[in-house]
Design an enzyme around this catalytic site. Structure first.
Site, PDB file in Angstrom:
ATOM      1  N   HIS A 221      -8.421  -3.114   1.905  1.00 27.75           N
ATOM      2  CA  HIS A 221      -8.482  -4.488   2.428  1.00 27.75           C
ATOM      3  C   HIS A 221      -8.993  -4.486   3.871  1.00 27.75           C
ATOM      4  CE1 HIS A 221      -5.679  -4.755  -1.004  1.00 27.75           C
ATOM      5  NE2 HIS A 221      -6.366  -5.865  -1.226  1.00 27.75           N
TER       6      HIS A 221
ATOM      7  N   ASP B 195      -5.862  -0.842   4.976  1.00 28.31           N
ATOM      8  CA  ASP B 195      -5.099   0.046   4.104  1.00 28.31           C
ATOM      9  C   ASP B 195      -6.045   0.885   3.235  1.00 28.31           C
ATOM     10  OD1 ASP B 195      -6.153  -1.783   2.400  1.00 28.31           O
ATOM     11  OD2 ASP B 195      -4.269  -2.528   1.596  1.00 28.31           O
TER      12      ASP B 195
ATOM     13  N   SER C 137      -8.464  -9.857  -4.350  1.00 27.10           N
ATOM     14  CA  SER C 137      -7.549 -10.021  -3.215  1.00 27.10           C
ATOM     15  C   SER C 137      -8.289 -10.159  -1.882  1.00 27.10           C
ATOM     16  CB  SER C 137      -6.575  -8.848  -3.134  1.00 27.10           C
ATOM     17  OG  SER C 137      -7.281  -7.624  -3.065  1.00 27.10           O
TER      18      SER C 137
END
Lengths: 260, 260
Positions: free
Chosen positions: B211, B208, B11
């Site tokens: 990330h 977070d 991600s």
């Protein structure tokens, strides 16, 4: 292979992967579905674009999928006035239309099914252009290092005190772009009108009277997404490249990759 | 055809074209010289990456140039703890190393000359991960619309009150990544160490706990540019696609396009 969307245009396209840029936003929006490919050439007009289109877009090699779509975003340089200091970029209005027709024909001949989305030049803040010229001139006087190119910076000679572009001229080219789109059955984003719907458009959308702020980039991004969607090109309609994490069974993750 | 740099990862790669993202910044940095191609897959670990590499990276078609470089940026999901709620993403440390070796071997066999740049997982802010879990849980309770996927959101079940990742585990995977890079003669960005050099790394670089913020993205961008440059891949060394505006003679612009 993922399908591709090509962004073909001038500096407003070349710069579209900067912070908050509309090209980067498209890449982010279409991630896992489409490759957004940058083909922006700062300073270019449609006359030069016609000359180089064949070289930029060779026929797809065997096995390669045809592109999904092109954005064609020229006109800001064509609309430079013929009697001002950026005259070498000027292209007369009738030739601008012919050139757009040529670009569209070239794409349609090579890839009959693709979507060609035209984007008009943005509006021009003439006062900001003059301020930008002065700043650029000062920069180039005090930092002569930057002049180390074959022809120097082509924008700095402006003894007239008049802007090289006017909003009226940009509007005429925007109107011509829309006419060509209609004649060819292509979708079009009327950026010139769309931006001026906001009373504060000069400050909100333009960084130097011509190029786009992040908010200006946002408008281009949103309008392009909207127009592509109307032509059936949307994240919802496109296959996702490999299983999404939410579709992987936590009890047996490898099941999702059996066919890979 | 422009050469390509592929970004292969999880991600943190998939999201790298968001505002200020490191992938978009690379595209912007290399505009007119390289196509930066996004191959990020949220939630993926190296076990799944090995399974899908062949499908993601088919042999280049005849006439196509081999890629210039790959970034390989996995480990954040492999390092999920095996006894916590994201255990289905966990890959044991020794297998993580084997998988990285497999990915590197696959690329080197297909394209012997390419640069493979490994990036370690970032450090983890465990408190922020727990806060993120609570927020996500609340979101998914109040907005059940988002649960409309085959297996729901795989992250929300965390009755243990313990984070699914620890900074210590991420550090072990980072160290393993560096070992593999050394064993294979590949350059590597030690993001885990680099970020923690800043006392305020948790707030400055992580959004977070895992990330990246824009500042965190900036670090990845700068480190990747630096490592690629050391391998001879830099804007200065790469041919520019079509004449730069500063190299177009204002007196005779078309001369620049004679060979196009």
């Amino acid at each position: 292979m993922r399908p591709k969307i090509y962004l073909f245009g001038d500096s407003i396209t070349e710069e579209s992967f900067g912070d908050g840029g509309w090209g980067a936003s498209l890449s982010h929006h279409f991630c896992r579905t489409v490759d957004v490919v940058l083909r922006g050439y700062s300073g270019y007009n449609t006359r030069w674009a016609v000359k180089v289109a064949e070289r930029i877009f060779p026929p797809v090699e065997s096995g390669g999928a045809p592109p999904l779509a092109f954005t064609v975003f020229f006109g800001a340089n064509d609309a430079c006035l013929p009697d001002r200091y950026s005259a070498f970029q000027h292209v007369p209005l009738h030739e601008y239309k012919q050139n757009l027709h040529s670009i569209i024909s070239f794409f349609k001949k090579r890839w009959p099914e693709i979507v060609i989305l035209l984007i008009t030049p943005p509006p021009i803040d003439e006062d900001a252009r003059l301020r930008y010229d002065s700043n650029t001139l000062a920069l180039y006087i005090f930092v002569p290092f930057f002049l180390n190119t074959s022809y120097g910076h082509p924008y700095i000679e402006n003894p007239s005190g008049l802007p090289e572009r006017t909003n009226e001229a940009a509007g005429a080219y925007a109107q011509a772009c829309i006419s060509v789109a209609k004649e060819c059955g292509c979708p079009v984003v009327d950026l010139w009108i769309k931006m001026q719907e906001c009373p504060d458009w000069k400050q909100a959308y333009l960084s130097d009277g011509l190029h786009l702020t992040q908010a200006g980039n946002r408008i281009v991004f949103e309008e392009v997404v909207k127009e592509l969607k109307e032509k059936g090109i949307s994240v919802e309609n496109l296959p996702v490249d490999l299983p999404h994490i939410a579709n992987i069974d936590p009890q047996d993750p490898l099941k999702a990759f059996q066919d890979c």
